[in-house]
Design a protein around this motif. Structure first.
Motif, PDB file in Angstrom:
ATOM      1  N   GLY A 162       0.792  -1.228   0.000  1.00  0.00           N
ATOM      2  CA  GLY A 162       0.000   0.000   0.000  1.00  0.00           C
ATOM      3  C   GLY A 162       0.816   1.265   0.000  1.00  0.00           C
ATOM      4  N   GLY A 163       2.026   1.229  -0.538  1.00  0.00           N
ATOM      5  CA  GLY A 163       2.883   2.400  -0.514  1.00  0.00           C
ATOM      6  C   GLY A 163       3.135   2.996  -1.882  1.00  0.00           C
ATOM      7  N   LEU A 164       3.993   3.991  -1.911  1.00  0.00           N
ATOM      8  CA  LEU A 164       4.387   4.670  -3.138  1.00  0.00           C
ATOM      9  C   LEU A 164       5.907   4.672  -3.236  1.00  0.00           C
ATOM     10  CD1 LEU A 164       2.063   7.802  -2.860  1.00  0.00           C
ATOM     11  CD2 LEU A 164       1.670   5.785  -4.295  1.00  0.00           C
ATOM     12  N   LEU A 165       6.411   4.684  -4.450  1.00  0.00           N
ATOM     13  CA  LEU A 165       7.839   4.765  -4.697  1.00  0.00           C
ATOM     14  C   LEU A 165       8.095   5.915  -5.660  1.00  0.00           C
ATOM     15  CD1 LEU A 165      10.796   3.815  -4.655  1.00  0.00           C
ATOM     16  CD2 LEU A 165      10.197   2.134  -6.421  1.00  0.00           C
ATOM     17  N   PHE A 166       8.868   6.904  -5.195  1.00  0.00           N
ATOM     18  CA  PHE A 166       9.246   8.030  -6.039  1.00  0.00           C
ATOM     19  C   PHE A 166      10.670   7.792  -6.538  1.00  0.00           C
ATOM     20  CE2 PHE A 166       6.077   9.580  -3.084  1.00  0.00           C
ATOM     21  CZ  PHE A 166       5.225  10.313  -3.904  1.00  0.00           C
ATOM     22  N   ARG A 167      10.870   7.971  -7.841  1.00  0.00           N
ATOM     23  CA  ARG A 167      12.203   7.848  -8.438  1.00  0.00           C
ATOM     24  C   ARG A 167      12.532   9.170  -9.107  1.00  0.00           C
ATOM     25  NH1 ARG A 167      13.825   2.561  -8.460  1.00  0.00           N
ATOM     26  NH2 ARG A 167      12.217   0.939  -8.398  1.00  0.00           N
ATOM     27  N   PRO A 168      12.992  10.156  -8.349  1.00  0.00           N
ATOM     28  CA  PRO A 168      13.155  11.501  -8.911  1.00  0.00           C
ATOM     29  C   PRO A 168      14.174  11.597 -10.030  1.00  0.00           C
ATOM     30  CG  PRO A 168      14.084  11.365  -6.694  1.00  0.00           C
ATOM     31  CD  PRO A 168      13.321  10.103  -6.914  1.00  0.00           C
ATOM     32  N   TYR A 169      15.297  10.862  -9.904  1.00  0.00           N
ATOM     33  CA  TYR A 169      16.353  10.922 -10.909  1.00  0.00           C
ATOM     34  C   TYR A 169      16.970   9.541 -11.096  1.00  0.00           C
ATOM     35  CZ  TYR A 169      16.285  15.977  -9.916  1.00  0.00           C
ATOM     36  OH  TYR A 169      15.909  17.281  -9.731  1.00  0.00           O
ATOM     37  N   ASP A 170      17.517   9.299 -12.277  1.00  0.00           N
ATOM     38  CA  ASP A 170      18.294   8.084 -12.502  1.00  0.00           C
ATOM     39  C   ASP A 170      19.572   8.151 -11.667  1.00  0.00           C
ATOM     40  OD1 ASP A 170      16.456   7.127 -14.354  1.00  0.00           O
ATOM     41  OD2 ASP A 170      17.488   8.064 -16.052  1.00  0.00           O
ATOM     42  N   GLY A 171      19.988   7.003 -11.152  1.00  0.00           N
ATOM     43  CA  GLY A 171      21.226   6.946 -10.388  1.00  0.00           C
ATOM     44  C   GLY A 171      21.115   7.433  -8.965  1.00  0.00           C
ATOM     45  N   VAL A 172      19.892   7.713  -8.517  1.00  0.00           N
ATOM     46  CA  VAL A 172      19.652   8.181  -7.151  1.00  0.00           C
ATOM     47  C   VAL A 172      18.677   7.218  -6.484  1.00  0.00           C
ATOM     48  CG1 VAL A 172      18.681  10.041  -5.742  1.00  0.00           C
ATOM     49  CG2 VAL A 172      20.063  10.586  -7.766  1.00  0.00           C
ATOM     50  N   PRO A 173      18.922   6.798  -5.246  1.00  0.00           N
ATOM     51  CA  PRO A 173      17.964   5.902  -4.591  1.00  0.00           C
ATOM     52  C   PRO A 173      16.556   6.494  -4.585  1.00  0.00           C
ATOM     53  CG  PRO A 173      19.970   6.061  -3.291  1.00  0.00           C
ATOM     54  CD  PRO A 173      20.081   7.085  -4.377  1.00  0.00           C
ATOM     55  N   GLY A 174      15.576   5.647  -4.836  1.00  0.00           N
ATOM     56  CA  GLY A 174      14.198   6.093  -4.789  1.00  0.00           C
ATOM     57  C   GLY A 174      13.748   6.347  -3.363  1.00  0.00           C
ATOM     58  N   VAL A 175      12.563   6.917  -3.238  1.00  0.00           N
ATOM     59  CA  VAL A 175      11.977   7.226  -1.939  1.00  0.00           C
ATOM     60  C   VAL A 175      10.730   6.378  -1.744  1.00  0.00           C
ATOM     61  CG1 VAL A 175      10.925   8.996  -0.495  1.00  0.00           C
ATOM     62  CG2 VAL A 175      12.853   9.586  -1.979  1.00  0.00           C
ATOM     63  N   LEU A 176      10.758   5.500  -0.746  1.00  0.00           N
ATOM     64  CA  LEU A 176       9.602   4.689  -0.396  1.00  0.00           C
ATOM     65  C   LEU A 176       8.744   5.449   0.601  1.00  0.00           C
ATOM     66  CD1 LEU A 176      11.533   1.337   0.105  1.00  0.00           C
ATOM     67  CD2 LEU A 176       9.809   1.732  -1.670  1.00  0.00           C
ATOM     68  N   SER A 177       7.467   5.513   0.339  1.00  0.00           N
ATOM     69  CA  SER A 177       6.547   6.222   1.222  1.00  0.00           C
ATOM     70  C   SER A 177       5.359   5.325   1.515  1.00  0.00           C
ATOM     71  CB  SER A 177       6.071   7.518   0.547  1.00  0.00           C
ATOM     72  OG  SER A 177       5.069   8.148   1.318  1.00  0.00           O
ATOM     73  N   ARG A 178       5.046   5.174   2.797  1.00  0.00           N
ATOM     74  CA  ARG A 178       3.900   4.366   3.205  1.00  0.00           C
ATOM     75  C   ARG A 178       3.178   5.103   4.332  1.00  0.00           C
ATOM     76  NH1 ARG A 178       5.263  -1.793   3.940  1.00  0.00           N
ATOM     77  NH2 ARG A 178       6.057  -1.314   1.863  1.00  0.00           N
ATOM     78  N   SER A 179       1.865   5.241   4.199  1.00  0.00           N
ATOM     79  CA  SER A 179       1.102   5.981   5.202  1.00  0.00           C
ATOM     80  C   SER A 179      -0.295   5.405   5.327  1.00  0.00           C
ATOM     81  CB  SER A 179       1.014   7.464   4.815  1.00  0.00           C
ATOM     82  OG  SER A 179       0.045   7.665   3.803  1.00  0.00           O
ATOM     83  N   ASN A 180      -0.986   5.821   6.379  1.00  0.00           N
ATOM     84  CA  ASN A 180      -2.387   5.450   6.533  1.00  0.00           C
ATOM     85  C   ASN A 180      -3.306   6.592   6.097  1.00  0.00           C
ATOM     86  OD1 ASN A 180      -1.849   7.167   8.658  1.00  0.00           O
ATOM     87  ND2 ASN A 180      -2.813   5.903  10.231  1.00  0.00           N
ATOM     88  N   GLY A 181      -2.765   7.466   5.254  1.00  0.00           N
ATOM     89  CA  GLY A 181      -3.549   8.537   4.663  1.00  0.00           C
ATOM     90  C   GLY A 181      -3.704   8.327   3.172  1.00  0.00           C
ATOM     91  N   ALA A 182      -4.385   9.263   2.519  1.00  0.00           N
ATOM     92  CA  ALA A 182      -4.584   9.214   1.070  1.00  0.00           C
ATOM     93  C   ALA A 182      -3.629  10.186   0.399  1.00  0.00           C
ATOM     94  CB  ALA A 182      -6.029   9.577   0.736  1.00  0.00           C
ATOM     95  N   PHE A 183      -3.065   9.770  -0.734  1.00  0.00           N
ATOM     96  CA  PHE A 183      -2.149  10.635  -1.469  1.00  0.00           C
ATOM     97  C   PHE A 183      -2.906  11.356  -2.571  1.00  0.00           C
ATOM     98  CE2 PHE A 183       0.900  11.276  -5.030  1.00  0.00           C
ATOM     99  CZ  PHE A 183       1.705  12.214  -4.410  1.00  0.00           C
ATOM    100  N   GLU A 184      -2.814  12.674  -2.570  1.00  0.00           N
ATOM    101  CA  GLU A 184      -3.424  13.496  -3.612  1.00  0.00           C
ATOM    102  C   GLU A 184      -2.323  14.080  -4.478  1.00  0.00           C
ATOM    103  OE1 GLU A 184      -5.935  16.448  -1.865  1.00  0.00           O
ATOM    104  OE2 GLU A 184      -7.352  14.980  -1.046  1.00  0.00           O
TER     105      GLU A 184
END
Length: 365
Positions: A162-184
């Motif tokens: 139930g999470g999200l993965l942001f990959r802002p740039y190539d060659g940079v670790p992505g950002v894993l995000s998990r919450s009990n809220g809704a993402f807008e």
């Protein structure tokens, strides 16, 4: 407005989370998630911070955080609602809105993983209160600054659990995000953050950060939990597929137990400087700027691990063994560059001598 006390929480890998009592970030090193890709080096700022505000059933909005923007404007006014702050057992705030709504907030860093758990809850039950959190992302080197560009990728991927993965740039670790809220999804750039401590040091002090959207929570229904982590093996193993509430509870409970095991605040503070290097151990020379420096490691090792006060003999031995494998023509490196793959620097005349002194202090069986 004075930023107040600075706080810093470490992850045991070279990464850390840091900020100020007022929530205003005053240094380029202040970040919610700053991770070490090749512990303890390869540090990157992945999540710089966030804005948070509550909405009541009456339609009123109250900010809980603040940012400083160039030329010198603090906005919004969340710092004015801070009524309490504590650093033990980790950073904790209490905010009080003008209508009497009180919100408690805490940030917990997990030891052994580039992972941070963020919590918000109502101090007293109240109907119709929502929380909005807007993260600010970059993916930059921790000594650098970030600026608006067309290469940043705002759109996240969905992950198991139930999470999200942001990959802002190539060659940079992505950002894993998990919450009990809704993402807008509300992608936008926030421009001209001003870091007053960098400005006062005569350094570049203005940067732009990307915000993919907002996390929206029903605070009246229970505690808001947001876990953010670097997409690296240690964090993936820690997160598994746990729901945000269970993951946040596990992180908080584990950290409470780990910290309670130290007999004094001084010993717990000293623990922050022990970090992993490869399969071994080392000591960070100082936060937020330094990684592990040979000379500093061997000087500090005697008090941190080999003395009766430190009493961490096994770790002290492991650190000496780790560094012993780096000897080159009788010398030991003094500094490891942050960029992966760069050669260590042999630029200290006495690093090897301090190693011998530290080794001599290691009690014999």
């Amino acid at each position: 407005m004075k930023p107040g006390i600075e706080w810093l929480e470490t992850d045991g890998l070279g990464g850390f989370s840091s900020g100020t009592e007022s929530t205003v970030r005053t240094r380029r090193y202040h970040a919610l998630l700053l991770s070490a890709e090749t512990p303890p080096t390869g540090r990157r700022v992945l999540v710089n911070g966030f804005d948070a505000e509550i909405e009541t059933s009456e339609g009123k909005r109250f900010a809980l955080t603040s940012q400083r923007y160039a030329p010198d404007v603090v906005h919004p006014d969340g710092h004015a609602r801070r009524v309490a702050f504590a650093v033990e057992p980790w950073p904790r705030w209490t905010f009080r809105a003008e209508d009497g709504t009180e919100v408690e907030h805490e940030i917990v860093v997990r030891r052994g993983a580039p992972l941070v758990a963020v919590f918000f809850r109502l101090a007293r039950k109240k109907a119709g209160v929502r929380l909005r959190v807007r993260p600010f992302l970059s993916g930059r080197d921790y000594h650098a600054l970030h600026h608006e560009n067309g290469a940043f990728r705002f759109e996240p991927e969905e992950t198991r659990g139930g999470g999200l993965l942001f990959r802002p740039y190539d060659g940079v670790p992505g950002v894993l995000s998990r919450s009990n809220g809704a993402f807008e999804r509300k992608p936008t750039w926030y421009r001209s953050f001003l870091y007053s401590e960098e400005r006062d040091r005569g350094l570049d002090a203005v940067e732009d950060l990307a915000s993919p959207g907002e996390l929206v929570f029903d605070l009246s229904a229970g505690e808001a939990v947001w876990v953010v982590a670097a997409d690296l093996p240690e964090a993936r193993a820690e997160m598994g597929e746990l729901a945000a509430e269970n993951l946040g509870r596990r992180v908080r409970d584990a950290e409470r137990s780990r910290r309670a095991a130290f007999s004094t605040p001084r010993l717990r503070a000293a623990d922050a400087y022990f970090v992993r290097r490869g399969a071994g151990r080392t000591i960070v020379a100082g936060y937020p700027w330094f990684t592990d420096w040979g000379r500093d490691t061997f000087i500090a090792l005697r008090g941190l691990a080999l003395s009766k006060a430190g009493a961490r003999l096994d770790e002290g031995k492991a650190i000496l063994l780790e560094w012993a494998g780096l000897v080159s023509e009788g010398m030991l490196p003094n500094r490891f560059p942050d960029a992966p793959g760069e050669a260590p620097e042999f630029n200290s005349v006495d690093a090897s001598l301090w190693f011998v002194v530290a080794a001599g202090d290691l009690p014999m069986p």
